[in-house]
Design a protein around this motif. Sequence first.
Motif, mmCIF file in Angstrom:
data_model
loop_
_atom_site.group_PDB
_atom_site.id
_atom_site.type_symbol
_atom_site.label_atom_id
_atom_site.label_comp_id
_atom_site.label_asym_id
_atom_site.label_seq_id
_atom_site.Cartn_x
_atom_site.Cartn_y
_atom_site.Cartn_z
ATOM 1 N N TYR A 155 0.852 -1.189 0.000
ATOM 2 C CA TYR A 155 0.000 0.000 0.000
ATOM 3 C C TYR A 155 0.892 1.245 0.000
ATOM 4 C CZ TYR A 155 -3.873 -3.092 1.003
ATOM 5 O OH TYR A 155 -4.822 -4.086 0.921
ATOM 6 N N PRO A 156 0.357 2.376 -0.435
ATOM 7 C CA PRO A 156 1.173 3.599 -0.449
ATOM 8 C C PRO A 156 1.682 3.980 0.943
ATOM 9 C CG PRO A 156 -0.849 3.935 -1.698
ATOM 10 C CD PRO A 156 -0.959 2.606 -1.022
ATOM 11 N N ASP A 157 0.875 3.701 1.974
ATOM 12 C CA ASP A 157 1.259 4.037 3.346
ATOM 13 C C ASP A 157 0.439 3.193 4.316
ATOM 14 O OD1 ASP A 157 -1.304 5.362 3.702
ATOM 15 O OD2 ASP A 157 -0.442 7.036 2.583
ATOM 16 N N ALA A 158 0.791 3.263 5.605
ATOM 17 C CA ALA A 158 0.108 2.458 6.623
ATOM 18 C C ALA A 158 -1.360 2.854 6.763
ATOM 19 C CB ALA A 158 0.820 2.590 7.962
ATOM 20 N N MET A 159 -1.664 4.137 6.599
ATOM 21 C CA MET A 159 -3.039 4.587 6.746
ATOM 22 C C MET A 159 -3.938 3.994 5.652
ATOM 23 S SD MET A 159 -4.328 8.389 7.737
ATOM 24 C CE MET A 159 -4.086 9.191 6.180
ATOM 25 N N SER A 160 -3.455 3.967 4.413
ATOM 26 C CA SER A 160 -4.276 3.381 3.346
ATOM 27 C C SER A 160 -4.390 1.868 3.524
ATOM 28 C CB SER A 160 -3.731 3.744 1.968
ATOM 29 O OG SER A 160 -2.428 3.256 1.796
ATOM 30 N N ARG A 161 -3.345 1.218 4.046
ATOM 31 C CA ARG A 161 -3.451 -0.215 4.317
ATOM 32 C C ARG A 161 -4.512 -0.468 5.374
ATOM 33 N NH1 ARG A 161 -0.057 -3.670 8.302
ATOM 34 N NH2 ARG A 161 -1.500 -2.472 9.520
ATOM 35 N N ASP A 162 -4.504 0.284 6.465
ATOM 36 C CA ASP A 162 -5.482 0.096 7.535
ATOM 37 C C ASP A 162 -6.902 0.353 7.045
ATOM 38 O OD1 ASP A 162 -3.401 -0.517 9.203
ATOM 39 O OD2 ASP A 162 -3.374 1.434 10.214
ATOM 40 N N ARG A 163 -7.060 1.270 6.121
ATOM 41 C CA ARG A 163 -8.373 1.618 5.592
ATOM 42 C C ARG A 163 -8.866 0.588 4.576
ATOM 43 N NH1 ARG A 163 -7.252 6.189 2.629
ATOM 44 N NH2 ARG A 163 -6.982 4.831 0.841
ATOM 45 N N ASP A 164 -7.976 0.110 3.700
ATOM 46 C CA ASP A 164 -8.400 -0.696 2.555
ATOM 47 C C ASP A 164 -8.252 -2.212 2.707
ATOM 48 O OD1 ASP A 164 -8.967 1.688 1.281
ATOM 49 O OD2 ASP A 164 -7.067 1.742 0.189
ATOM 50 N N TRP A 165 -7.308 -2.673 3.505
ATOM 51 C CA TRP A 165 -7.054 -4.111 3.569
ATOM 52 C C TRP A 165 -8.193 -4.819 4.273
ATOM 53 C CZ3 TRP A 165 -4.708 -7.748 7.329
ATOM 54 C CH2 TRP A 165 -4.366 -8.960 6.727
ATOM 55 N N ASN A 166 -8.734 -5.845 3.626
ATOM 56 C CA ASN A 166 -9.884 -6.556 4.196
ATOM 57 C C ASN A 166 -9.501 -7.881 4.845
ATOM 58 O OD1 ASN A 166 -9.482 -8.355 2.071
ATOM 59 N ND2 ASN A 166 -11.151 -7.537 0.843
ATOM 60 N N GLY A 167 -8.236 -8.244 4.811
ATOM 61 C CA GLY A 167 -7.795 -9.484 5.438
ATOM 62 C C GLY A 167 -7.930 -10.702 4.549
ATOM 63 N N TYR A 168 -8.642 -10.578 3.434
ATOM 64 C CA TYR A 168 -8.862 -11.715 2.538
ATOM 65 C C TYR A 168 -8.259 -11.507 1.157
ATOM 66 C CZ TYR A 168 -12.212 -12.879 6.145
ATOM 67 O OH TYR A 168 -12.780 -13.162 7.342
ATOM 68 N N GLY A 169 -7.749 -10.345 0.904
ATOM 69 C CA GLY A 169 -7.173 -10.046 -0.400
ATOM 70 C C GLY A 169 -6.654 -8.629 -0.412
ATOM 71 N N CYS A 170 -5.898 -8.315 -1.423
ATOM 72 C CA CYS A 170 -5.373 -6.963 -1.566
ATOM 73 C C CYS A 170 -6.498 -6.097 -2.127
ATOM 74 C CB CYS A 170 -4.172 -6.960 -2.512
ATOM 75 S SG CYS A 170 -2.804 -7.989 -1.948
ATOM 76 N N ALA A 171 -6.897 -5.072 -1.381
ATOM 77 C CA ALA A 171 -8.012 -4.228 -1.811
ATOM 78 C C ALA A 171 -7.595 -2.761 -1.770
ATOM 79 C CB ALA A 171 -9.210 -4.461 -0.895
ATOM 80 N N GLY A 172 -8.263 -1.952 -2.557
ATOM 81 C CA GLY A 172 -7.987 -0.522 -2.592
ATOM 82 C C GLY A 172 -7.518 -0.096 -3.968
ATOM 83 N N GLU A 173 -7.656 1.198 -4.229
ATOM 84 C CA GLU A 173 -7.323 1.734 -5.552
ATOM 85 C C GLU A 173 -5.830 1.695 -5.862
ATOM 86 O OE1 GLU A 173 -8.891 5.604 -6.320
ATOM 87 O OE2 GLU A 173 -10.870 5.074 -5.535
ATOM 88 N N ARG A 174 -5.006 1.936 -4.865
ATOM 89 C CA ARG A 174 -3.580 2.118 -5.147
ATOM 90 C C ARG A 174 -2.709 0.982 -4.611
ATOM 91 N NH1 ARG A 174 -2.738 7.740 -2.778
ATOM 92 N NH2 ARG A 174 -0.570 7.209 -3.128
ATOM 93 N N VAL A 175 -3.296 -0.123 -4.278
ATOM 94 C CA VAL A 175 -2.518 -1.260 -3.764
ATOM 95 C C VAL A 175 -1.817 -1.976 -4.922
ATOM 96 C CG1 VAL A 175 -4.422 -2.923 -3.889
ATOM 97 C CG2 VAL A 175 -2.565 -3.301 -2.270
#
Length: 173
Positions: free
Chosen positions: A124-144
Motif C-alpha cells: 500500500y502507499p502508506d500504513a493509513m491506506s493499508r489500515d483503511r483498505d485491507w480486508n484481510g482476505y485479499g489486496c483491496a484498494g485503488e492504489r494497492v
Amino acid sequence: MRFLACAVAACLASGCAHRIDRVDQRLLLPDSAGRYEMAAHQAFVYPVPVDTAGPAFPSAGMPRELPALTLCVAFVVDDKGRTTQVVPLRQAGCVDGDAQPLLRDAALSAVAGWTFEPAMFCDYPDAMSRDRDWNGYGCAGERVQARVVPVSLAYAFTFEIREGRQRVASAKR
C-alpha cells in the motif's frame, strides 16, 4: 457432530463393519528463521484452500492395530495455487515416513493433488491506506500493488487403527 456420534454408536451396536476416516487440518508453523517482517504499509494474504481432501487410508497391507503416529509433509504452493515440491518433513513430533511407506505415500499423494488460491503480498502507499483498505482476505484498494507469491507450507497427518477402525486426522503447521 451429535448425529455422527449416534450413527457410529448405532453401527457398532448392530455389528456392522466399516472403517471410520476423519480428517482435520492443522498448520505447522515455521520457526522464526522462516518468517518475514513486514513494513507498516504491507500486508500478506495467506493461500486459501480450494481442494485439500485428506489422505485415504491405504486399503490393504495395514495391521489390525496401529498406535497413533504422525507423518508430516512439506510443500510449496506456487503462484498458480498448485502444490509442488511435496516431500516428507522430518522434524520433532513427526515419525520417519520410511518406517510406514504406505501411510507416507498416502499423505504425499493427497497433498500433491491439493489446490489453493495463491498467496499475495500487498504493498500500500502508506500504513493509513493499508489500515483503511485491507480486508484481510485479499489486496483491496485503488492504489494497492498485489504480487502473487509462492509460499512453503507443512501439514501433519495422524494415522491410527484401533479395534480395526481406521482414523486419519490431519493438521497444518
